[in-house]
Design an enzyme around this catalytic site. Sequence first.
Site, PDB file in Angstrom:
ATOM      1  N   SER A  10      29.960  62.964  17.334  1.00 19.16           N
ATOM      2  CA  SER A  10      30.240  63.261  18.739  1.00 19.16           C
ATOM      3  C   SER A  10      29.505  64.542  19.090  1.00 19.16           C
ATOM      4  O   SER A  10      29.194  65.356  18.196  1.00 19.16           O
ATOM      5  CB  SER A  10      31.747  63.475  18.928  1.00 19.16           C
TER       6      SER A  10
ATOM      7  N   TYR B 261      40.280  66.715  16.780  1.00 10.77           N
ATOM      8  CA  TYR B 261      39.094  65.859  16.989  1.00 10.77           C
ATOM      9  C   TYR B 261      37.807  66.641  16.721  1.00 10.77           C
ATOM     10  O   TYR B 261      36.921  66.170  15.985  1.00 10.77           O
ATOM     11  CB  TYR B 261      39.112  65.338  18.430  1.00 10.77           C
TER      12      TYR B 261
HETATM   13  P1  NAD Z   1      37.560  52.970  21.334  1.00 11.68           P
HETATM   14  O1  NAD Z   1      38.940  53.481  21.380  1.00 11.68           O
HETATM   15  O2  NAD Z   1      37.112  51.962  22.311  1.00 11.68           O
HETATM   16  O3  NAD Z   1      37.202  52.440  19.886  1.00 11.68           O
HETATM   17  C1  NAD Z   1      37.703  53.031  18.697  1.00 11.68           C
HETATM   18  C2  NAD Z   1      37.874  51.933  17.691  1.00 11.68           C
HETATM   19  O4  NAD Z   1      38.329  52.485  16.446  1.00 11.68           O
HETATM   20  C3  NAD Z   1      38.933  50.902  18.139  1.00 11.68           C
HETATM   21  O5  NAD Z   1      38.464  49.612  17.831  1.00 11.68           O
HETATM   22  C4  NAD Z   1      40.128  51.267  17.265  1.00 11.68           C
HETATM   23  O6  NAD Z   1      40.998  50.191  17.044  1.00 11.68           O
HETATM   24  C5  NAD Z   1      39.400  51.666  15.996  1.00 11.68           C
HETATM   25  N1  NAD Z   1      40.266  52.364  15.053  1.00 11.68           N
HETATM   26  C6  NAD Z   1      41.127  53.380  15.286  1.00 11.68           C
HETATM   27  N2  NAD Z   1      41.771  53.706  14.160  1.00 11.68           N
HETATM   28  C7  NAD Z   1      41.313  52.862  13.188  1.00 11.68           C
HETATM   29  C8  NAD Z   1      41.605  52.694  11.822  1.00 11.68           C
HETATM   30  N3  NAD Z   1      42.528  53.455  11.203  1.00 11.68           N
HETATM   31  N4  NAD Z   1      40.951  51.725  11.126  1.00 11.68           N
HETATM   32  C9  NAD Z   1      40.038  50.935  11.740  1.00 11.68           C
HETATM   33  N5  NAD Z   1      39.726  51.051  13.044  1.00 11.68           N
HETATM   34  C10 NAD Z   1      40.365  52.005  13.753  1.00 11.68           C
HETATM   35  O7  NAD Z   1      36.653  54.298  21.468  1.00 11.68           O
HETATM   36  P2  NAD Z   1      35.060  54.491  21.344  1.00 11.68           P
HETATM   37  O8  NAD Z   1      34.689  55.429  22.399  1.00 11.68           O
HETATM   38  O9  NAD Z   1      34.346  53.205  21.232  1.00 11.68           O
HETATM   39  O10 NAD Z   1      34.967  55.275  19.950  1.00 11.68           O
HETATM   40  C11 NAD Z   1      34.162  54.887  18.864  1.00 11.68           C
HETATM   41  C12 NAD Z   1      33.656  56.117  18.132  1.00 11.68           C
HETATM   42  O11 NAD Z   1      32.788  56.856  18.999  1.00 11.68           O
HETATM   43  C13 NAD Z   1      34.753  57.086  17.708  1.00 11.68           C
HETATM   44  O12 NAD Z   1      34.449  57.594  16.410  1.00 11.68           O
HETATM   45  C14 NAD Z   1      34.655  58.191  18.736  1.00 11.68           C
HETATM   46  O13 NAD Z   1      35.113  59.436  18.233  1.00 11.68           O
HETATM   47  C15 NAD Z   1      33.157  58.202  18.982  1.00 11.68           C
HETATM   48  N6  NAD Z   1      32.773  58.853  20.235  1.00 11.68           N
HETATM   49  C16 NAD Z   1      33.083  58.302  21.452  1.00 11.68           C
HETATM   50  C17 NAD Z   1      32.678  58.956  22.608  1.00 11.68           C
HETATM   51  C18 NAD Z   1      32.957  58.422  23.979  1.00 11.68           C
HETATM   52  O14 NAD Z   1      32.650  59.101  24.965  1.00 11.68           O
HETATM   53  N7  NAD Z   1      33.505  57.222  24.133  1.00 11.68           N
HETATM   54  C19 NAD Z   1      31.984  60.164  22.530  1.00 11.68           C
HETATM   55  C20 NAD Z   1      31.692  60.690  21.290  1.00 11.68           C
HETATM   56  C21 NAD Z   1      32.090  60.036  20.151  1.00 11.68           C
END
Ligand code: NAD
Length: 264
Positions: free
Chosen positions: A149, A162
Amino acid sequence: MLKGQKALVTGANSGIGKATAIALGKAGADVVVNYVAGREDAEAVVEEIASFGVRAVAHEADVSDEGQVAAMMQRTVQEFGTLDILVANAGLQRDAPVTEMTLAQWQKVLDVNLTGQFLCAREAAKEFMRRGVVPEVSRAAGKIICMSSVHQVIPWAGHVNYAASKGGVQMMMETLAQELAPKKIRVNAIAPGAIRTPINRDAWQTPDAEKDLLRLIPYERVGDPEDIAHAAVALASDLMDYVVGTTLFVDGGMTLFPGFATGG
Ligand code: NAD
């Protein structure tokens, strides 16, 4: 671009993981779609990937559970014969001001976001080393992409768990990259900025919230999951074979100190 390769994407039933699993399938890879909850969403992703003429399976596992991660890797090898690409994507937030943050909130985020990536990377590395390089498939013995991130470098008040987890992901990724490069395993990370997914719905759901968010993004648009998915396909491909231990920021310029755009 990834024809014949076998991929595993964690947290692939939603958001960035879902888009990445689909993009890897479109690029020719067979894909294991990991989920911890939301089987129907995972099955829909599997169906979409299968429509490209490649194979996909859904697998339920909690990435923070050592036994479940080992079983997921066994299933991957059983289904596809081996693994070439791991996208360690699963992640979550449990936000609170530091004085109100419980140990459980702190621990949960570290367990999933950091330990979960460690467990998946460890199991993937074992399989990559067992098999070694297959030149017809890829120049590398394996590729690991850690989902980090912008908060691996931008401190984030109210989200200490986080931000600490993503800072940890950066140093874990770089250390694994250094350790595994001689084995021809490429470890890299993607650092998304603000991407429109369920994890940060409050930040873009209303026009006012989106306007506030856009002040942080020089490119003046909120990212889509596909922006990250395309970066993951590129990083996994041999076009990026000499990219080792790098974090690719995919953030519309969020890390360019936008507050200084007008002279500070
Ligand atoms: P999201 O909530 O749509 O997806 C997260 C996924 O992780 C979901 O499918 C959830 O069920 C899964 N998950 C959570 N705990 C879990 C576990 N214990 N075992 C297996 N799966 C698990 O959110 P997203 O935005 O798609 O996030 C995906 C990644 O991207 C994350 O690591 C997040 O930190 C990172 N990220 C997202 C953003 C953003 O702006 N959306 C920015 C920076 C980083």
